[in-house]
Design an enzyme around this catalytic site. Structure first.
Site, mmCIF file in Angstrom:
data_model
loop_
_atom_site.group_PDB
_atom_site.id
_atom_site.type_symbol
_atom_site.label_atom_id
_atom_site.label_comp_id
_atom_site.label_asym_id
_atom_site.label_seq_id
_atom_site.Cartn_x
_atom_site.Cartn_y
_atom_site.Cartn_z
ATOM 1 N N GLU A 1 1.228 -1.288 -0.064
ATOM 2 C CA GLU A 1 0.219 0.261 0.319
ATOM 3 C C GLU A 1 0.810 1.100 -0.110
ATOM 4 O OE1 GLU A 1 -0.166 -2.447 2.033
ATOM 5 O OE2 GLU A 1 -3.163 -3.456 1.267
ATOM 6 N N PHE B 1 -12.280 -7.273 13.876
ATOM 7 C CA PHE B 1 -10.919 -7.701 12.687
ATOM 8 C C PHE B 1 -10.504 -6.458 12.135
ATOM 9 C CE2 PHE B 1 -9.963 -9.510 8.894
ATOM 10 C CZ PHE B 1 -8.007 -10.932 9.559
ATOM 11 N N LYS C 1 -17.293 -0.246 6.115
ATOM 12 C CA LYS C 1 -17.707 -1.676 5.056
ATOM 13 C C LYS C 1 -19.424 -1.097 5.322
ATOM 14 C CE LYS C 1 -17.544 -6.570 4.362
ATOM 15 N NZ LYS C 1 -18.341 -7.214 4.177
ATOM 16 N N MET D 1 24.272 7.786 2.216
ATOM 17 C CA MET D 1 24.384 9.220 2.930
ATOM 18 C C MET D 1 24.578 8.837 4.073
ATOM 19 S SD MET D 1 23.983 12.319 2.338
ATOM 20 C CE MET D 1 22.518 12.975 1.090
HETATM 21 C C1 FAD Z 1 18.810 13.788 1.841
HETATM 22 C C2 FAD Z 1 18.108 15.217 1.390
HETATM 23 C C3 FAD Z 1 18.620 16.291 1.268
HETATM 24 C C4 FAD Z 1 18.639 17.498 0.972
HETATM 25 N N1 FAD Z 1 19.183 18.408 1.004
HETATM 26 C C5 FAD Z 1 18.626 19.730 -0.008
HETATM 27 C C6 FAD Z 1 19.515 20.697 0.134
HETATM 28 O O1 FAD Z 1 20.793 20.978 -0.150
HETATM 29 N N2 FAD Z 1 18.433 21.616 -0.706
HETATM 30 C C7 FAD Z 1 16.843 21.631 -0.604
HETATM 31 O O2 FAD Z 1 17.006 23.126 -0.815
HETATM 32 N N3 FAD Z 1 16.775 20.813 -0.013
HETATM 33 C C8 FAD Z 1 16.873 20.087 0.140
HETATM 34 N N4 FAD Z 1 16.811 18.621 0.545
HETATM 35 C C9 FAD Z 1 15.125 19.117 0.868
HETATM 36 C C10 FAD Z 1 14.437 19.585 1.811
HETATM 37 O O3 FAD Z 1 14.422 18.597 2.965
HETATM 38 C C11 FAD Z 1 12.983 20.424 1.732
HETATM 39 O O4 FAD Z 1 12.318 18.932 1.648
HETATM 40 C C12 FAD Z 1 13.294 21.430 0.972
HETATM 41 O O5 FAD Z 1 13.637 21.852 1.141
HETATM 42 C C13 FAD Z 1 11.482 21.848 0.768
HETATM 43 O O6 FAD Z 1 11.109 23.054 -0.061
HETATM 44 P P1 FAD Z 1 10.491 24.445 -0.583
HETATM 45 O O7 FAD Z 1 11.396 25.449 0.485
HETATM 46 O O8 FAD Z 1 10.513 24.517 -1.353
HETATM 47 O O9 FAD Z 1 9.225 23.828 0.637
HETATM 48 P P2 FAD Z 1 7.771 22.496 0.082
HETATM 49 O O10 FAD Z 1 8.033 21.373 0.756
HETATM 50 O O11 FAD Z 1 8.206 22.149 -2.108
HETATM 51 O O12 FAD Z 1 6.654 23.365 -0.100
HETATM 52 C C14 FAD Z 1 6.350 24.628 -0.700
HETATM 53 C C15 FAD Z 1 6.159 25.505 0.216
HETATM 54 O O13 FAD Z 1 5.051 26.373 -1.456
HETATM 55 C C16 FAD Z 1 3.710 26.761 -0.888
HETATM 56 N N5 FAD Z 1 2.784 26.776 -1.535
HETATM 57 C C17 FAD Z 1 2.163 25.530 -2.458
HETATM 58 N N6 FAD Z 1 1.609 26.160 -3.194
HETATM 59 C C18 FAD Z 1 1.613 27.503 -3.688
HETATM 60 C C19 FAD Z 1 0.959 28.470 -4.493
HETATM 61 N N7 FAD Z 1 -0.225 27.551 -4.943
HETATM 62 N N8 FAD Z 1 1.184 29.511 -4.174
HETATM 63 C C20 FAD Z 1 2.305 29.747 -3.483
HETATM 64 N N9 FAD Z 1 2.766 28.777 -1.863
HETATM 65 C C21 FAD Z 1 2.686 27.751 -2.674
HETATM 66 C C22 FAD Z 1 3.354 25.635 0.259
HETATM 67 O O14 FAD Z 1 2.715 26.519 1.144
HETATM 68 C C23 FAD Z 1 4.889 25.431 1.125
HETATM 69 O O15 FAD Z 1 5.519 26.925 2.431
HETATM 70 C C24 FAD Z 1 17.228 17.301 1.069
HETATM 71 C C25 FAD Z 1 16.083 16.589 1.566
HETATM 72 C C26 FAD Z 1 16.855 15.228 1.700
HETATM 73 C C27 FAD Z 1 15.843 13.926 1.617
HETATM 74 C C1 TPP Z 2 13.032 5.144 4.891
HETATM 75 C C2 TPP Z 2 14.072 5.685 5.636
HETATM 76 N N1 TPP Z 2 14.374 4.873 6.215
HETATM 77 C C3 TPP Z 2 16.520 5.510 7.059
HETATM 78 C C4 TPP Z 2 16.653 6.843 5.999
HETATM 79 C C5 TPP Z 2 17.532 7.582 6.377
HETATM 80 N N2 TPP Z 2 18.545 6.897 5.363
HETATM 81 C C6 TPP Z 2 18.687 8.240 4.632
HETATM 82 S S1 TPP Z 2 19.539 8.501 3.118
HETATM 83 C C7 TPP Z 2 19.930 6.870 3.751
HETATM 84 C C8 TPP Z 2 20.710 5.725 2.594
HETATM 85 C C9 TPP Z 2 20.403 5.741 1.672
HETATM 86 O O1 TPP Z 2 21.563 4.770 0.915
HETATM 87 P P1 TPP Z 2 21.093 4.076 -0.504
HETATM 88 O O2 TPP Z 2 19.841 4.137 -0.991
HETATM 89 O O3 TPP Z 2 22.140 2.943 -0.902
HETATM 90 O O4 TPP Z 2 21.844 5.275 -1.255
HETATM 91 P P2 TPP Z 2 23.080 5.951 -1.500
HETATM 92 O O5 TPP Z 2 23.590 7.334 -0.018
HETATM 93 O O6 TPP Z 2 23.961 5.629 -1.301
HETATM 94 O O7 TPP Z 2 23.070 7.080 -2.637
HETATM 95 C C10 TPP Z 2 19.665 6.475 4.861
HETATM 96 C C11 TPP Z 2 19.135 4.890 5.411
HETATM 97 C C12 TPP Z 2 15.737 7.545 5.270
HETATM 98 N N3 TPP Z 2 15.919 8.530 4.251
HETATM 99 N N4 TPP Z 2 14.318 6.504 4.772
#
Ligand code: FAD
Ligand code: TPP
Lengths: 614, 161
Positions: free
Chosen positions: A100, A162, A212, A528
């Site tokens: 899911e 259930f 249901k 990472m």
């Molecule tokens: C491993 C990892 C590393 C990351 N590193 C980075 C990084 O280096 N740099 C980075 O930028 N991010 C990074 N992120 C992502 C980060 O965690 C956030 O998800 C991201 O920065 C959020 O983006 P955003 O501010 O554009 O917001 P979003 O989450 O895209 O939110 C959108 C915003 O826009 C508003 N909005 C939506 N629709 C409208 C509309 N029609 N009009 C006006 N406003 C609207 C919403 O209210 C909200 O405030 C990383 C994520 C991971 C998993």
């Molecule tokens: C469901 C979930 N569990 C744990 C994490 C923490 N986490 C972030 S990156 C990462 C490793 C990802 O490894 P891989 O998919 O091999 O990508 P790589 O960083 O090696 O490119 C983990 C465990 C997560 N982001 N999501």
């Protein structure tokens, strides 16, 4: 639930030879031909008088009324009545996923590429709990999804029946809104509201929990063309005129303007307006991870992504700008780093449809609550007026500084002949595909390299879990994108760990002949995590070594897909080309350098200007 | 800063948990909470007292407004308003202190609503300070238990809250 994939399960091996028969299919199109006059089965059209229908019929007819054509789900006891009804309806094609969570991610991917609401259907109890991660993922990234969940019969609710779970309670904090519908007379209204709430204002997932018995009870139904009236929910669309004028004045006087745009610009379909304004202002622009594609990556004014793994030039420009225009971005901690040193010299203008995003983390000087598209269009009008241009500050010195930062070439890498570097794989993919792919990712280093090296010139081609960072998101999301855009190429960039979180969705890909191309950047680590351990935990790699990964080629073949492998840099281009040319599902594994880090990097909580460059 | 918020909600199942869940999920404080149906019973009014810096209160009000079902959210602290709270105190009052309990009850214009040879229940309404003061005087006389409602509040003048 019509479709080729449904009427006969595609068995990917020939019974006589035992070999894959999938290459026999000339074109991997999903589903049946659409068009023609679908069988209406005597159901009423808009304007006709109301009729009495069962709850299950009401759901199907209301979904049709709302133009739902595809949904992703997994059946179970309490939703069989509904499945029976969906199967009878030729207008709605249902895709059976393998878990899911996958249904929710697929609906989410579908929504990201189309801008329409993605739809998922799950059963009660474990079906609903499995859906939670998918809902939370969509919630954090503001993706419009409607999830229908079955519930135990009304008279058993609260009885530890259930497969009972308090689904509304469980999903309250990871949905934009949710409903439990105990009265069949409310069902159609609730469904219309659910779709409306999911896609308007700040989009997000909405869950509708349906016991249901409600599926079998009857009520009047009529086609209302999706009309709703929710007095307590009226998102602000047009921004405040006075605030918009104030913002434009600030931008006019700015000597070092900077635009920081995010997911909101994509969600609000505001790429044209954003591009027009950026060009008119001649300002530099950066995108968040979620905003990639809202401004053409190839353009000179684009400085790349900002934040933790953003470019040096983007982070320095934000740090030194005097006016920062934030467009649909929410000042996430991965973007701001140390809050006190984020854009310390700037007056900040923030356009956001959700007032709670404004001044949540960073104090904003000119808040504009409204829809980005509307507000930017209004700003464009003002900017195009002659007086604006006459008094605009000279930005040449600012651009000189920016070009200096750019000279650092912070994304530089040197590919040798021995070990494949991940940047090289993605850069080559970009060149071979001329940036025309829809790209999904999982979470980790590969996600960051994809963001850095695959330049998006258009929005809605980049599917990544930013807010929740859900490993396992990529494959089902890519499948959702393929269902929505069957004539486009969809590539998943994943890691060896992430892909194993949702690998079972390969089964879905095969069953519905969804030709997803899966790139696995295999470093044998939770890369990472290992990077953080290397940098901040004295190289102690606790629980991040994943060297026992399956043989991905054989795994692909076990599902009836194609498996490819590249171990040397010289093989990269050939494997990528073969992958792109193959018309079925492919896994292409790239053995990359094992201990290798994503740079630049701002350590968590540090100031943007204190980036670690390589 | 303490703020008194008044939230009018439609009386649907789960609305209260939506409001309260928001506070726990986002780490906001609730100091007190009072809820009851009002009008024809289709609406409930929630009065909550919360504590936080101005930015936090601003977030709380925005977040409450963002909930789909709850209707109006008003920060009563921003204008003139009256606050009331009700307290019931059970005092195990023996011979020698019974008169003293009654005197205190009188000072605070409170009522005795139950009396047995060994106890009284005193009902006090007023501001929280008044309740605290009353309780402080009763405690040494032998308070057995005490319940308070949490604040309800309404804006002054002819405006609707
Ligand atoms: C491993 C990892 C590393 C990351 N590193 C980075 C990084 O280096 N740099 C980075 O930028 N991010 C990074 N992120 C992502 C980060 O965690 C956030 O998800 C991201 O920065 C959020 O983006 P955003 O501010 O554009 O917001 P979003 O989450 O895209 O939110 C959108 C915003 O826009 C508003 N909005 C939506 N629709 C409208 C509309 N029609 N009009 C006006 N406003 C609207 C919403 O209210 C909200 O405030 C990383 C994520 C991971 C998993
Ligand atoms: C469901 C979930 N569990 C744990 C994490 C923490 N986490 C972030 S990156 C990462 C490793 C990802 O490894 P891989 O998919 O091999 O990508 P790589 O960083 O090696 O490119 C983990 C465990 C997560 N982001 N999501």
């Amino acid at each position: 639930m019509a479709g080729a994939g449904h009427e006969s399960v595609t068995i990917p091996v020939d019974f006589h030879t035992g070999k894959s028969i999938l290459r026999r299919f000339p074109a991997f199109r999903m589903g049946p031909e659409r068009g023609g006059t679908p069988d209406r089965r005597g159901k009423p059209e808009s304007g006709e008088k109301s009729v009495k229908l069962t709850g299950a019929e009401i759901i199907v007819q209301t979904l049709r009324e709302l133009n739902v054509r595809h949904m992703f789900g997994y059946p179970g006891g309490v939703v069989l009545t509904l499945y029976d009804e969906i199967m009878k309806c030729p207008d709605i094609q249902h895709f059976l996923v393998r878990h899911e969570q996958g249904a929710l991610h697929a609906a989410d991917g579908y929504a990201r590429v189309t801008g329409e609401v993605g739809v998922a259907l799950v059963t009660s109890g474990p079906g609903a709990t499995n859906a939670v991660t998918g809902l939370a993922t969509a919630h954090m990234d503001s993706i419009p999804v409607v999830c229908l969940s079955g519930q135990v019969p009304s008279n058993l609710i609260g009885n530890d029946a259930f497969q009972e779970a308090d689904t509304v309670g469980l999903t309250r904090s990871c949905t934009k809104h949710n409903y439990l519908v105990k009265d069949v007379n409310q069902l159609a209204r609730v469904l219309r509201e659910a779709f409306y709430i999911a896609r308007t204002g700040r989009p997000g997932p909405v869950l509708v929990d349906i016991p249901k018995d409600v599926l079998a009870l009857k009520a009047d139904w009529e086609n209302l063309g999706g009309r709703v009236d929710i007095p307590s929910y009226k998102p602000t669309i047009a921004g405040h005129t006075g605030q918009i004028r104030k913002a434009v004045k600030l931008l006019q006087k700015a000597q070092r303007p900077m635009i920081y745009s995010g997911g909101g610009a994509v969600l609000g379909n505001a790429a044209p307006e954003l591009t027009q304004l950026t060009r008119a202002l001649n300002a530099p622009i950066t995108n968040t991870l979620m905003g990639l594609g809202a401004y053409p990556a190839q353009d000179r004014q684009f400085l790349g992504m900002l934040g933790m793994h953003g470019t040096y030039e983007a982070n320095m420009a934000v740090t030194h700008c005097d006016v920062l225009l934030a467009v649909g971005a929410r000042f996430d901690d991965r973007v701001t780093g140390k809050i006190e040193e984020f854009a310390p010299e700037a007056q900040i203008i923030h356009i956001d449809v959700d007032p709670t995003s404004i001044s949540k983390n960073v104090k904003v000087h000119v808040p504009i609550v409204g829809d980005v598209k509307h507000v930017l269009a209004r700003m464009n009008e003002l900017v195009m007026e002659a007086p604006f241009r006459k008094h605009q500050a000279d930005l040449a010195p600012w651009w000189v500084r920016i070009e200096e930062w750019r000279q650092k070439d912070c994304l530089h890498y040197d590919q040798d002949d021995e070990t494949i570097l991940p940047q090289y794989v993605i850069h080559t993919l970009y060149k071979l595909s001329r940036g025309e792919l829809i790209v999904a990712t999982d979470v980790g280093q590969h996600q960051m390299w994809a963001a850095q090296f695959y330049g998006f010139d258009r929005p809605r081609r980049w599917l990544t879990s930013g807010g929740l960072g859900t490993m396992g998101y990529g494959l089902p999301a890519a499948l959702g994108a393929l269902v929505a855009k069957p004539d486009q190429k969809v590539v998943l960039i994943s890691g060896d760990a992430s892909i194993q979180m949702k690998i079972q969705e390969l089964g879905t890909a095969m069953q519905y002949r969804l030709p997803v191309k899966i790139i696995i950047l295999n470093n044998g680590y939770l890369g990472m995590v290992r990077q953080w351990q290397e940098l901040f935990y004295g190289r102690r790699y606790a629980a991040s070594d994943m060297s026992a990964t399956p043989d991905f080629q054989k795994l692909a073949e076990a599902y009836g897909a194609k498996g490819l492998l590249a171990e040397k840099p010289s093989q990269v281009e050939g494997v990528l080309q073969e992958m792109l040319d193959h018309d079925g599902t492919v896994i292409a594994e790239f053995r990359i350098r094992r201990e290798y880090n994503v740079y630049p990097m701002v350590p968590a909580g540090a100031a943007m200007k204190n980036m670690i460059l390589i | 800063m303490r703020h008194v918020l008044s939230v009018q909600v439609e009386n649907e199942p789960g609305v209260l948990s939506r409001v309260v869940g928001l506070f726990s999920a986002r780490g906001f404080n609730i100091e007190s909470l009072a809820v009851a149906p009002v009008g024809d019973g289709t609406k409930s009014s929630i009065t909550m007292v919360t504590i936080g810096e101005e930015e936090i209160i601003e977030q709380i009000v925005k977040q409450l407004n963002k909930l789909i079902r709850p209707g109006r959210v008003v920060d009563l602290t921003e204008g003139p308003h009256v606050e009331r709270e009700l307290m019931l105190v059970k005092v195990a009052a023996q011979q020698e202190v019974r008169a003293e309990v009654l005197r205190i009850a009188d000072i605070f214009r409170s009522r005795v609503i139950d009396a047995t040879p060994v106890s009284f229940i005193v009902e006090v309404t007023g501001s929280s300070d008044k309740l605290d003061a009353c309780l402080a005087l009763l405690t040494p006389l032998g308070v057995v238990e005490m319940v308070r409602t949490g604040k309800v509040a309404i804006s002054r003048g002819d405006k609707r809250t």
